[in-house]
Design an enzyme around this catalytic site. Structure first.
Site, PDB file in Angstrom:
ATOM      1  N   SER A  98     -33.962  -1.109  16.107  1.00 50.73           N
ATOM      2  CA  SER A  98     -35.423  -0.975  15.249  1.00 50.73           C
ATOM      3  C   SER A  98     -36.065  -2.014  15.268  1.00 50.73           C
ATOM      4  O   SER A  98     -35.106  -3.526  15.594  1.00 50.73           O
ATOM      5  CB  SER A  98     -34.938  -0.109  13.728  1.00 50.73           C
ATOM      6  OG  SER A  98     -36.168  -0.701  13.256  1.00 50.73           O
ATOM      7  N   TYR A 125     -30.497  -1.634   5.217  1.00 47.73           N
ATOM      8  CA  TYR A 125     -31.110  -1.060   6.303  1.00 47.73           C
ATOM      9  C   TYR A 125     -30.823  -1.589   7.692  1.00 47.73           C
ATOM     10  O   TYR A 125     -30.496  -1.997   9.121  1.00 47.73           O
ATOM     11  CB  TYR A 125     -32.213   0.301   6.440  1.00 47.73           C
ATOM     12  CG  TYR A 125     -32.812   0.621   8.035  1.00 47.73           C
ATOM     13  CD1 TYR A 125     -31.943   1.989   8.304  1.00 47.73           C
ATOM     14  CD2 TYR A 125     -33.762  -0.400   8.184  1.00 47.73           C
ATOM     15  CE1 TYR A 125     -32.027   2.790   8.981  1.00 47.73           C
ATOM     16  CE2 TYR A 125     -34.092   1.135  10.004  1.00 47.73           C
ATOM     17  CZ  TYR A 125     -33.509   2.231  10.467  1.00 47.73           C
ATOM     18  OH  TYR A 125     -33.861   2.434  11.376  1.00 47.73           O
TER      19      TYR A 125
END
Ligand SMILES: Cc1cc2nc3c(=O)[nH]c(=O)nc-3n(C[C@H](O)[C@H](O)[C@H](O)COP(=O)(O)OP(=O)(O)OC[C@H]3O[C@@H](n4cnc5c(N)ncnc54)[C@H](O)[C@@H]3O)c2cc1C
Lengths: 256, 440
Positions: A147, A160
């Site tokens: 990401s 995360y």
């Protein structure tokens, strides 16, 4: 075997029900892929994803279930997925991950550890077995879904993003280790993608959707670029954000 | 065993294999028994994955050498690893030339047989196989000396069989006599594709060698303009000399994108303008005429890291229009393409996977990169298939299995013959896997 454009004939997707993985698998089937193995947690959702691929033209699909909270069984999951494919495996997509709930997880040791297990430890365990098998096979590609959040970890999602950062950095070294083996690894860094995983979260600038990410992946596979960023413009944005002084970085994140 | 990364000439989908260099038939036989996946490889001049076998055993044929004395009738027996370049170095000073040569002389006899290569003289002389009188083939079930008369099926399955019937260790060829190291070349420049094709149909048979270079980057009136060069060996001339070595080397892999539509267009323009409108019987060196690209070593690296694909197809005469349609599709898509090579093919042969069929063949070099290229080539596949044509496997790196099977309707014959000498399918390749040629 993969063709000259990096288009695989068969694909193994770990985390096969993630919206991004589904979109990528669909786009792959629309271009060339015929055989797909989907591995994930929920059999019914996997079956639905597999049906979608058959409708798009896949000739063979199989599903494998696993629990990303148990890295001790990652090897087993990878073997059963590979066993579904007769010849060499062309592409393995690692799309395993969970957003968690930062606010409640951050003060909970078990929940915090779970975020690291699912987003980092399990994928790393699986990668060990994938690496072993592909290197023996002398060909193949790995696509790890990271990401842009891994580039600079934000307060609002540090569990995360921190786990993704670990995976992302580790994969850079892993990719180097594959030099000369016939195998390659590419890291996909999507920006904010509107999916079921992100519903309810505040959208970031240049947010995108799974289909657009999938199209960027198809383009990225035709190259040997280490990192595929989607949308591409985020490369420039994060080149700046990454080096912002900490106070400014915090300020930007608070204001959103 | 050390692994090596093996590439095709287009440098698109490399894979790692265990590489061995057997130097005798006995070694080939022993190695074949030691592995459950094996493939022979020559000089790697096939463009895609034909000479690759991921994770398997690849036997370089380069140490399978030896050139017998050339007899008075021009018959010679050579090791499968001998290149056309090496053979010519020996043969030309004695007044002999290879009966068929591809556009580079850096291919091995094993590779020339496996691809059943064609040259500029296919319309009259057929492909390589027509001039092979015998060969030795090592298979998992035994070694055979093949001639078309004694082993019709296996001989022809090996011709164009992309190395999948076994390892060729040596072959006997019929050379052709030459009286000079020159070719008398007639050059004609045309402003349209139709004119070139009409001229080729009318008069190609008057020349042993013929090839046209077509510009696929111009649109409108000058679409498909090109240059036709035809000729034959000069009757006599200077004392035959050995071919010259390559002069230039590309020492690095260029950045992808160096060859874009602009640079390619400029190159094509320059090349077109520098060619004479019409010149008769100009003497040219054999190297310049047959192997112009060999003057630059490793020119394939100019295409950058992503590499390039060559798309070569053949269509029957009735479908000559497909040549025009293909060039139109290409020129209107803005995909950069170097000069395309257009040729006429004469009759084919009994090889179930041999590429040439009578009619036209067009070859296009295309850098990997443009997002629309994969789809465009799929469209060309459909056009070629609908025209009763096929794509050349030695150049292919992107065809899909179903299309390949439809293009080679005698694949079942091929599989049957292969199974008779390799029932377990021990000899295979990345190409065979990609196109499911073995049906396993
Ligand atoms: C610049 C250029 C121009 C070309 N022009 C032409 C042309 O005009 N016409 C044409 O027909 N082709 C042409 N080609 C293609 C080339 O002729 C073929 O691909 C040829 O097969 C290459 O020979 P190689 O020795 O490099 O074989 P490789 O590319 O190494 O191998 C090709 C195939 O041959 C098999 N093989 C090799 N050795 C053996 C053996 N001993 N026994 C069994 N199988 C074996 C391999 O398994 C593989 O399937 C051209 C290629 C280039 C790069």
């Amino acid at each position: 075997m993969e063709n000259a454009f990096g288009q695989p004939q068969n694909v193994v997707v770990l985390g096969g029900t993630s919206d991004i993985a589904r979109a990528i698998a669909l786009e792959l089937v629309r271009t060339r892929t015929r055989e797909v193995v989907l591995a994930g947690r929920k059999p019914d959702e996997l079956a639905a994803a597999a049906r979608e691929l058959v409708l798009a033209g896949a000739t063979s699909t199989a599903v494998v279930t696993f629990d990303a909270e148990d890295p001790s069984k990652a090897t087993q999951c990878v073997s059963s997925a590979f066993d579904q494919i007769a010849g060499p495996v062309d592409l393995v997509i690692i799309a395993v991950g969970a957003m968690g709930d930062q606010d409640s997880d951050e003060n909970d040791a078990v929940a915090s550890a779970r975020m690291i297990t699912v987003n980092f430890t399990w994928p790393v365990a699986a990668l060990a077995e994938i690496r072993r098998r592909l290197v023996a096979q002398g060909s193949g590609r790995i696509l790890v879904i990271s990401s842009v959040a891994a580039i600079r970890v934000r307060r609002a999602s540090y569990l995360y993003s921190g786990a993704k950062a670990g995976l992302d950095r580790l994969c850079e070294g892993l990719a180097d280790s594959l030099e000369g083996t016939g195998v390659s690894l590419q890291i996909l860094r999507p920006g904010f993608v509107r999916t079921k995983m992100t519903t309810g979260l505040k959208e970031a600038p240049f947010s995108t959707d799974p289909d657009a990410v999938a199209r960027d992946v198809i383009k990225g596979l035709a190259t040997s670029h280490r990192v595929i960023t989607s949308p591409h413009i985020l490369v420039y944005l994060f080149a700046i954000l990454r080096h912002l002084p900490a106070p400014l970085w915090k300020k930007i994140n608070e204001s959103r | 065993m050390p692994r090596e990364i093996l590439y095709g000439w287009g440098r698109t989908s490399p894979s790692a294999a265990n590489l061995e260099n057997p130097s005798s038939q006995a070694q080939v036989e022993a190695l074949l028994h030691s592995s459950d996946a094996t493939l022979a490889r020559g000089l790697g001049r096939s463009y895609g994955d034909a000479a690759q076998l991921a994770g398997g055993l690849v036997l370089s044929n380069r140490l399978l050498g030896g050139i017998s004395p050339i007899d008075g009738a021009g018959v010679v027996t050579v090791g499968a690893g001998i290149s056309i370049d090496e053979l010519l170095t020996v043969a030309m000073p004695q007044g002999w030339f290879v009966p068929v040569t591809p556009g580079t002389r850096h291919v091995t006899i094993g590779g020339a047989i496996a691809a059943d290569v064609h040259g500029k003289n296919h319309h009259l002389d057929g492909s390589f196989s027509r001039h092979v009188t015998a060969l030795r083939l090592v298979t998992p079930t035994g070694t055979h000396d093949l001639t078309p008369a004694t082993h019709h099926d296996l001989f022809w399955a090996t011709m164009g069989g992309m190395g999948l019937t076994g390892v060729v260790t040596q072959a006997t060829l019929q050379l052709i006599p030459i009286r000079s190291d020159h070719v008398l070349v007639t050059t004609m420049r045309f402003d349209t594709l139709d004119e070139i094709m009409a001229e080729m149909l009318a008069h190609d048979d008057d020349f042993r060698y013929s090839v046209a270079w077509v510009d696929c980057m111009t649109r409108g009136r000058s679409m498909g303009r090109g240059i036709l060069t035809r000729g034959d060996h000069a009757p006599s001339g200077t004392t035959p000399v050995a071919p010259r070595g390559a002069r230039l080397t590309v020492p690095f892999t260029a950045p992808s994108g160096l060859l874009n539509s602009l640079t390619v267009r400029a190159f094509n323009e320059l090349w077109f303008r520098s060619s004479p409108r019409h010149r008769e019987a100009e003497p040219q060196g054999i190297g310049a005429f047959f192997h112009p690209l060999d003057g630059v070593n490793s020119w394939n690296r100019l295409y950058g890291r992503r590499g390039f694909v060559q798309y070569q197809f053949a269509v029957p005469d009735e479908a000559g229009d497909s040549v025009r349609t293909a060039i139109e599709k290409l020129s209107s898509s803005h995909v950069p393409s170097f000069l395309a090579v257009l040729k006429r093919f004469g009759p084919g042969n009994p090889g179930p996977l041999s590429f040439p069929i009578p009619g036209w063949t067009l070859a296009l070099d295309l850098p990997v990169g443009p997002a629309k290229l994969p789809g465009l080539l799929n469209e060309l596949d459909e056009l070629v298939l609908a025209s009763g044509g096929r794509v050349y496997l030695a150049k292919d790196s992107r065809l899909d299995a179903a299309t390949a099977h439809a293009m080679y309707p005698r694949l079942e014959d091929f599989r049957r013959i292969k199974e008779s000498v390799d029932p377990e399918g021990l000899i295979t390749s990345d190409l065979a896997r990609r196109l499911n040629l073995l049906g396993k």
